[in-house]
Write a protein that holds these residues in place. Structure first.
Motif, PDB file in Angstrom:
ATOM      1  N   ARG A 130       0.811  -1.219   0.000  1.00 26.86           N
ATOM      2  CA  ARG A 130       0.000   0.000   0.000  1.00 26.86           C
ATOM      3  C   ARG A 130       0.833   1.253   0.000  1.00 26.86           C
ATOM      4  O   ARG A 130       0.316   2.347  -0.096  1.00 26.86           O
ATOM      5  CB  ARG A 130      -0.928  -0.016   1.217  1.00 26.86           C
ATOM      6  CG  ARG A 130      -1.864  -1.178   1.061  1.00 26.86           C
ATOM      7  CD  ARG A 130      -3.006  -1.193   1.985  1.00 26.86           C
ATOM      8  NE  ARG A 130      -3.926  -2.183   1.452  1.00 26.86           N
ATOM      9  CZ  ARG A 130      -4.752  -2.896   2.172  1.00 26.86           C
ATOM     10  NH1 ARG A 130      -4.804  -2.715   3.459  1.00 26.86           N
ATOM     11  NH2 ARG A 130      -5.539  -3.764   1.608  1.00 26.86           N
ATOM     12  N   GLY A 131       2.147   1.090   0.150  1.00 25.53           N
ATOM     13  CA  GLY A 131       2.999   2.257   0.139  1.00 25.53           C
ATOM     14  C   GLY A 131       3.321   2.679   1.556  1.00 25.53           C
ATOM     15  O   GLY A 131       2.439   3.043   2.322  1.00 25.53           O
ATOM     16  N   ALA A 132       4.563   2.586   1.933  1.00 22.85           N
ATOM     17  CA  ALA A 132       4.923   2.953   3.293  1.00 22.85           C
ATOM     18  C   ALA A 132       6.305   3.566   3.320  1.00 22.85           C
ATOM     19  O   ALA A 132       6.836   3.851   4.373  1.00 22.85           O
ATOM     20  CB  ALA A 132       4.880   1.731   4.205  1.00 22.85           C
ATOM     21  N   GLY A 133       6.881   3.784   2.140  1.00 24.97           N
ATOM     22  CA  GLY A 133       8.232   4.340   2.076  1.00 24.97           C
ATOM     23  C   GLY A 133       8.264   5.779   2.534  1.00 24.97           C
ATOM     24  O   GLY A 133       7.429   6.195   3.324  1.00 24.97           O
TER      25      GLY A 133
END
Lengths: 290, 256
Positions: free
Chosen positions: A286-289
């Motif tokens: 889900r995107g966590a960068g």
């Protein structure tokens, strides 16, 4: 109109609110409390028994002495076998039902069927597995017979939970995928399955729990041998069966609790690891960068 | 009446036997913005969705007539459905980014069409985010979840996601109805910029928006095309009394 709005009605409603909060909190505390007491008692009785020898050695004198190593092996292979068969089949079936099948009477019937199947007592699956796999297909009491029987037993749950999880994925995600030129299969693998993953995993973990905890169906199909198996055609004894026999035959309550403690801890560990891995995977997806 | 990027010709659509669009003939010229207006439930979204065949997903829909894209019938069977949907992009009413990162949202379309190369994907993502004015804001946050963005930016992201598959026509289905006025203006500005390269068709129930942002306007009522004209003309001197009633906010004449 002014005089008809009554203050005491509001106060009464508020009191009802407080009462309900109490009732609901009480229910939750009771439910969790029962669980904690059972698990706590098993661990309290069982943990002192756990030593490296208990975990890594074969039982002696039918389990009165020695360890439980073969039953740990038996539990792991039987459960792994059942899940390896049931999870792909169940998820594939769920994909078909949720994404491909025409949502008509037939699908409703299949849904009703799987739901009913999920509620059938395990002993029925055991007897069926005994008659079909053990006798008719001549697989004997074996890992194969046991795993296939357990797979049949947990399949309905996996199908139902996976299907529900997929149907709960918002329709608009599918629409967007199609509107960008995605095919049906791309939409399923890239949009539906990732978003349904938590639900699918829950179904599989329920299956793992049921497999690990099953006794009746396992005794009928995988036997109760205390030897370490060497092939899929060897019989095995699982920890649950071992616990049952130790307790039922009065062989050793001490070792029975030891076995139960290992059971409880391993189910907790499997759940913990599975959900941890899933959350890590989803967070990455889900995107966590930065 | 035959040149035009998209030509709808004698289109009839029925949903479970109930007619929703009746005999609609309409031309959408290339590199212009056409607005479709009309009251709720008049069939304007349905009309929009016949162009990229999104109505196919709904069981019980029957379609007669033609929708031509560059002269080719989109229902004719020669055009691949996935190809059609790539060439005719769509932005939906509610901002609906996937629960993925900003990058993966924009890259979704190209990936579906087989682009795997990381640097190429990165180029596409940058180009599309620049085109919708999000790049400076998001260049350091490409790996953040798209759902963290404010709604207006989510809708811009959805527009970028459509641009990523290099469409020729962009369908906007009430794209601003969930947005605040500032975000709405932002989207309208973008439409003006994008019209240099794309054919844009926007469904809106906001008449000021149609008047502000479109070159042509079509007014639909009860599944029928009432009037279709250059926006200025339609809003200043409508020919049909029903159009006049609608744009001035008066009660519509009782349907026959």
């Amino acid at each position: 109109m002014k005089g008809t709005w009554r203050r005491d009605v509001i106060l009464l409603s508020r009191r009802r609110d407080r009462i309900m909060v109490g009732v609901l909190t009480g229910s939750a505390v009771l439910a969790v409390g029962v669980l904690v007491i059972i698990v706590g008692y098993v661990l309290w009785q069982g943990l002192p028994v756990l030593t490296p020898t208990f975990l890594l050695e074969a039982p002696e004198k039918m389990g009165r002495a020695g360890g439980i190593f073969p039953t740990i092996v038996g539990t792991v292979v039987l459960t792994a076998g059942a899940v390896l068969v049931a999870a792909p089949l169940g998820v594939a079936t769920a994909i078909y039902l949720a994404e491909y099948a025409h949502q008509g009477r037939t699908v409703a019937l299949i849904r009703f069927g799987t739901e009913s199947l999920a509620g059938i007592p395990s002993i029925i699956f055991g007897v069926f597995g005994f008659l079909f796999f053990v006798i008719y297909l001549d697989m004997g009491w074996s890992i194969l017979s046991g795993a296939l029987t357990l797979a049949g037993m947990i399949l309905p749950t996996i199908i139902r939970t996976a299907e529900e999880a997929m149907l709960a994925v918002p329709r608009e995600y599918r629409e967007v995928s199609y509107s960008l030129g995605g095919s049906r299969w791309q939409t399923i693998t890239r949009v539906v399955l990732p978003n349904a993953l938590p639900g699918i995993l829950t179904g599989i973990m329920l299956g793992v729990g049921r497999s690990v905890g099953e006794t009746a169906a396992v005794i009928f199909t995988a036997g109760a041998s205390l030897r370490v198996p060497h092939s899929l055609f060897d019989p095995v004894r699982t920890m649950s069966v071992h616990f049952y026999l130790l307790a039922r035959e009065g062989i050793s309550m001490r070792n029975a609790y030891g076995t139960a403690a290992v059971l409880v801890l391993s189910v907790l560990a499997v759940n913990f690891v599975a959900y941890y891995l899933m959350h890590r995977h989803l967070a990455r997806l889900r995107g966590a960068g930065r | 009446m035959v040149n035009g990027k998209v030509v709808v010709s004698q289109l009839n659509l029925a949903y479970r036997g109930r007619p929703a669009l009746r005999d609609i003939t309409l031309v959408f010229p290339e590199k212009a913005i056409t607005a479709i207006i009309g009251p709720s439930g008049c069939g304007k979204s349905t009309l929009l969705r016949t162009i990229n065949r999104m109505n196919d997903l709904i069981p019980g829909v029957e379609i007669r007539g033609q929708v031509l894209l560059d002269g080719e019938d989109v229902y004719g069977g020669t055009i691949l459905l996935e190809e059609l949907r790539r060439r005719v992009g769509m932005v939906f009413q509610r901002p609906n980014p996937f629960p993925l990162s900003v990058f993966d949202n924009v890259a979704y379309g190209p990936r579906v069409h087989g682009i795997r190369d990381r640097t190429l994907l990165a180029d596409i993502v940058e180009r599309c985010l620049r085109a919708v004015g999000l790049w400076d804001n998001l260049r350091d946050r490409l790996r953040r979840p798209a759902l963290e963005l404010p709604l207006g930016q989510q809708q811009q992201l959805c527009l970028a996601r459509v641009l990523a598959v290099e469409p020729e026509v962009i369908l906007l289905d009430e794209p601003c109805s969930a947005l605040d006025p500032i975000s709405t203006l932002r989207i309208e500005q973008l439409m003006q910029e994008l019209k240099e390269r794309y054919t844009i068709i926007i469904v809106t129930h906001n008449m000021q928006q149609a008047a502000r942002a479109s070159d042509l306007t079509a007014f639909i009522l009860d599944g029928e095309l009432v009037e279709w004209a250059p926006t200025e003309i339609l809003f200043t001197s409508p020919r049909d009394p029903r159009t006049e009633a609608y744009i001035t906010g008066r009660r519509l004449p009782v349907p026959h």
